[in-house]
Design a protein around this motif. Structure first.
Motif, PDB file in Angstrom:
ATOM      1  N   ASP A 265       5.880  -2.113   4.401  1.00 34.13           N
ATOM      2  CA  ASP A 265       4.654  -1.449   3.967  1.00 34.13           C
ATOM      3  C   ASP A 265       3.953  -0.938   5.220  1.00 34.13           C
ATOM      4  O   ASP A 265       3.593  -1.720   6.098  1.00 34.13           O
ATOM      5  CB  ASP A 265       3.778  -2.453   3.224  1.00 34.13           C
ATOM      6  CG  ASP A 265       2.440  -1.882   2.784  1.00 34.13           C
ATOM      7  OD1 ASP A 265       2.235  -0.661   2.894  1.00 34.13           O
ATOM      8  OD2 ASP A 265       1.594  -2.678   2.329  1.00 34.13           O
ATOM      9  N   ILE A 266       3.768   0.382   5.327  1.00 35.38           N
ATOM     10  CA  ILE A 266       3.116   0.927   6.519  1.00 35.38           C
ATOM     11  C   ILE A 266       1.599   0.937   6.382  1.00 35.38           C
ATOM     12  O   ILE A 266       0.898   1.249   7.357  1.00 35.38           O
ATOM     13  CB  ILE A 266       3.619   2.335   6.873  1.00 35.38           C
ATOM     14  CG1 ILE A 266       3.157   3.364   5.840  1.00 35.38           C
ATOM     15  CG2 ILE A 266       5.126   2.353   7.038  1.00 35.38           C
ATOM     16  CD1 ILE A 266       3.326   4.803   6.294  1.00 35.38           C
ATOM     17  N   GLY A 267       1.074   0.612   5.204  1.00 37.25           N
ATOM     18  CA  GLY A 267      -0.373   0.632   5.014  1.00 37.25           C
ATOM     19  C   GLY A 267      -0.915   2.034   5.218  1.00 37.25           C
ATOM     20  O   GLY A 267      -0.341   3.021   4.758  1.00 37.25           O
TER      21      GLY A 267
ATOM     22  N   VAL B 299       0.838  -1.195   0.000  1.00 36.50           N
ATOM     23  CA  VAL B 299       0.000   0.000   0.000  1.00 36.50           C
ATOM     24  C   VAL B 299       0.874   1.248   0.000  1.00 36.50           C
ATOM     25  O   VAL B 299       0.738   2.131  -0.841  1.00 36.50           O
ATOM     26  CB  VAL B 299      -0.948   0.008   1.219  1.00 36.50           C
ATOM     27  CG1 VAL B 299      -1.743   1.313   1.275  1.00 36.50           C
ATOM     28  CG2 VAL B 299      -1.887  -1.186   1.172  1.00 36.50           C
ATOM     29  N   ARG B 300       1.804   1.329   0.954  1.00 39.29           N
ATOM     30  CA  ARG B 300       2.708   2.482   1.049  1.00 39.29           C
ATOM     31  C   ARG B 300       4.066   2.003   1.540  1.00 39.29           C
ATOM     32  O   ARG B 300       4.252   1.713   2.712  1.00 39.29           O
ATOM     33  CB  ARG B 300       2.150   3.553   1.990  1.00 39.29           C
ATOM     34  CG  ARG B 300       3.033   4.786   2.103  1.00 39.29           C
ATOM     35  CD  ARG B 300       2.380   5.890   2.909  1.00 39.29           C
ATOM     36  NE  ARG B 300       3.274   7.025   3.053  1.00 39.29           N
ATOM     37  CZ  ARG B 300       2.966   8.179   3.655  1.00 39.29           C
ATOM     38  NH1 ARG B 300       1.743   8.334   4.165  1.00 39.29           N
ATOM     39  NH2 ARG B 300       3.823   9.158   3.744  1.00 39.29           N
ATOM     40  N   ALA B 301       5.001   1.878   0.626  1.00 38.15           N
ATOM     41  CA  ALA B 301       6.341   1.412   0.963  1.00 38.15           C
ATOM     42  C   ALA B 301       7.091   2.474   1.758  1.00 38.15           C
ATOM     43  O   ALA B 301       6.897   3.674   1.559  1.00 38.15           O
ATOM     44  CB  ALA B 301       7.105   1.062  -0.301  1.00 38.15           C
ATOM     45  N   HIS B 302       7.952   2.018   2.656  1.00 38.66           N
ATOM     46  CA  HIS B 302       8.760   2.949   3.449  1.00 38.66           C
ATOM     47  C   HIS B 302      10.215   2.509   3.540  1.00 38.66           C
ATOM     48  O   HIS B 302      11.098   3.158   3.021  1.00 38.66           O
ATOM     49  CB  HIS B 302       8.168   3.093   4.855  1.00 38.66           C
ATOM     50  CG  HIS B 302       7.520   4.405   5.091  1.00 38.66           C
ATOM     51  ND1 HIS B 302       6.791   5.056   4.135  1.00 38.66           N
ATOM     52  CD2 HIS B 302       7.483   5.210   6.179  1.00 38.66           C
ATOM     53  CE1 HIS B 302       6.321   6.205   4.617  1.00 38.66           C
ATOM     54  NE2 HIS B 302       6.741   6.317   5.862  1.00 38.66           N
ATOM     55  N   GLY B 303      10.471   1.412   4.265  1.00 33.69           N
ATOM     56  CA  GLY B 303      11.839   0.963   4.480  1.00 33.69           C
ATOM     57  C   GLY B 303      12.238  -0.117   3.494  1.00 33.69           C
ATOM     58  O   GLY B 303      11.394  -0.816   2.932  1.00 33.69           O
TER      59      GLY B 303
ATOM     60  N   VAL C 135      12.988  -4.880  12.541  1.00 33.50           N
ATOM     61  CA  VAL C 135      12.025  -3.878  12.108  1.00 33.50           C
ATOM     62  C   VAL C 135      11.917  -2.768  13.146  1.00 33.50           C
ATOM     63  O   VAL C 135      11.811  -3.039  14.344  1.00 33.50           O
ATOM     64  CB  VAL C 135      10.626  -4.508  11.915  1.00 33.50           C
ATOM     65  CG1 VAL C 135       9.642  -3.477  11.394  1.00 33.50           C
ATOM     66  CG2 VAL C 135      10.694  -5.719  10.998  1.00 33.50           C
ATOM     67  N   ALA C 136      11.936  -1.521  12.677  1.00 35.69           N
ATOM     68  CA  ALA C 136      11.596  -0.376  13.520  1.00 35.69           C
ATOM     69  C   ALA C 136      10.110  -0.107  13.325  1.00 35.69           C
ATOM     70  O   ALA C 136       9.697   0.447  12.314  1.00 35.69           O
ATOM     71  CB  ALA C 136      12.427   0.846  13.138  1.00 35.69           C
TER      72      ALA C 136
ATOM     73  N   PRO D 249       5.800  -0.113  10.069  1.00 33.29           N
ATOM     74  CA  PRO D 249       7.208  -0.516  10.046  1.00 33.29           C
ATOM     75  C   PRO D 249       8.010   0.430   9.155  1.00 33.29           C
ATOM     76  O   PRO D 249       8.120   0.234   7.943  1.00 33.29           O
ATOM     77  CB  PRO D 249       7.149  -1.932   9.469  1.00 33.29           C
ATOM     78  CG  PRO D 249       5.918  -1.939   8.610  1.00 33.29           C
ATOM     79  CD  PRO D 249       4.945  -1.007   9.271  1.00 33.29           C
ATOM     80  N   VAL D 250       8.566   1.468   9.759  1.00 35.73           N
ATOM     81  CA  VAL D 250       9.162   2.548   8.983  1.00 35.73           C
ATOM     82  C   VAL D 250      10.561   2.237   8.484  1.00 35.73           C
ATOM     83  O   VAL D 250      11.045   2.883   7.543  1.00 35.73           O
ATOM     84  CB  VAL D 250       9.194   3.858   9.802  1.00 35.73           C
ATOM     85  CG1 VAL D 250       7.785   4.382  10.029  1.00 35.73           C
ATOM     86  CG2 VAL D 250       9.910   3.656  11.135  1.00 35.73           C
TER      87      VAL D 250
END
Length: 338
Positions: free
Chosen positions: A233-235, A217-221, A296-297, A282-283
């Motif tokens: 993916d932080i959704g 949905v929304r990639a971060h790390g 995971v952070a 999970p950033v």
């Protein structure tokens, strides 16, 4: 005992000593010569977890908010990206300070305050690259980001040049000489080939290739090791329970076989998600292929946790983490082992 079991078994000691409110099923300890997990937070805490001894060390530093960390064994230093001061800060010879409780590094080198909204750090030799997701024109319909390229010297960080991307950037990772970057607020992943040599001046650049990762949905790390790419993916940003990890084995081949504008399908990934995973936002992630473990952070669930998932390339679904450790407002992690 396999190395993967060693790592999380040893980390269980940290958990048992420090966080009785979280659950951990690992028992027994097998040590190695050196294994450190570093973490930054949005409240300024920088911590190191010594896997061999279970000792937790907190490092006093000048930042009240940091995101992005790297440890170098060349001069026994850790470098953080300070959001509060907008610069890189490196703290030297940290082993001389001892371990446990809070220690105060006296030797440090810093960069100039160039950064506005830094989000991640990746390192290639003496080059330190920081992603910054500042909206430069104030128009959300025209997203852009920046990549600050620094050269680390004995006395500080010299800003070589700034590259502007055509999308809002978050996580970044060197794979050889290529730079991979998460296209924030999307499921997409971009690559800049031969990044440092190809981008020596301040300029707006176009990615060589951008693909999507199905299911995100929304990639971060992101983190790459041993041919495997891990993306988080932080959704929905407000949800503390809809995060996920995507594990892509043989990433180089799969990425190469995907056309520009195409996608890597769900059948070519492993996905860890669901209420048992404790993944919300999970950033940041770090992966070690020798131990096959993902750290995971997780910044939102329980106000912040470090999570770890063992056997990363063979597990998926709504599984529980092999380790949970409470760390309020955790923002990034880095794993170093010898």
């Amino acid at each position: 005992m396999k190395k993967t079991n060693f790592l999380l078994s040893a980390l269980g000691v940290i958990f048992l000593l420090s966080c009785s409110s979280d659950d951990n099923s690992d028992t027994g300890v097998v040590t190695s010569e050196m294994a450190y997990l570093f973490a930054t937070t949005h409240n300024g805490d920088v911590k190191r977890y010594d896997i061999n001894t279970g000792t937790i060390t907190t490092y006093a530093n000048s930042s009240s908010d940091s995101e992005g960390i790297y440890y170098s064994d060349v001069d026994d230093s850790f470098t953080i990206v300070s959001r509060s001061s907008g610069r890189l800060e490196s703290y030297l010879n940290i082993s001389e300070l001892g371990s446990g409780e809070t220690v105060n590094p006296e030797n440090s080198i810093v960069g100039s305050p160039d950064l506005e909204s830094p989000r991640d750090l990746t390192v290639n030799g003496d080059y330190y690259v920081v992603s910054d997701n500042t909206d430069l024109d104030g128009d959300e319909t025209t997203p852009e980001g920046r990549l600050f390229i620094y050269i680390r010297t004995a006395t500080g960080f010299v800003l070589r040049n700034i590259v502007q991307t055509k999308f809002k950037v978050w996580g970044i990772e060197f794979v050889g000489e290529d730079l991979f970057a998460v296209v924030d607020e999307t499921s997409r992943l971009a690559v800049y080939r031969d990044f440092l040599n190809s981008n020596r001046i301040n300029q707006v650049v176009t990615a060589n290739k951008i693909i999507a990762i199905q299911g995100i949905v929304r990639a971060h790390g992101l983190d790459y090791d041993g041919g495997n790419m891990i993306l988080s993916d932080i959704g929905e940003a407000e949800s503390s329970s809809d995060g996920a990890l995507h594990v892509i084995e043989n990433f180089d081949q799969k990425f190469s076989n995907t056309d520009n504008g195409g996608f890597i399908g769900a059948e070519d990934q492993l996905r860890i998600s669901g209420n048992n995973t404790l993944l919300g936002n999970p950033v940041n992630v770090v992966y070690d292929s020798a131990y096959n473990v993902i750290f995971v952070a997780e910044v939102l669930n329980n106000n912040g946790r470090i999570l770890a998932f063992n056997n990363a390339t063979s597990v998926s679904g709504n599984i529980s983490p092999d380790l949970t450790y409470a760390l309020q407002e955790v923002s990034s992690v880095f794993f170093h082992t010898e």
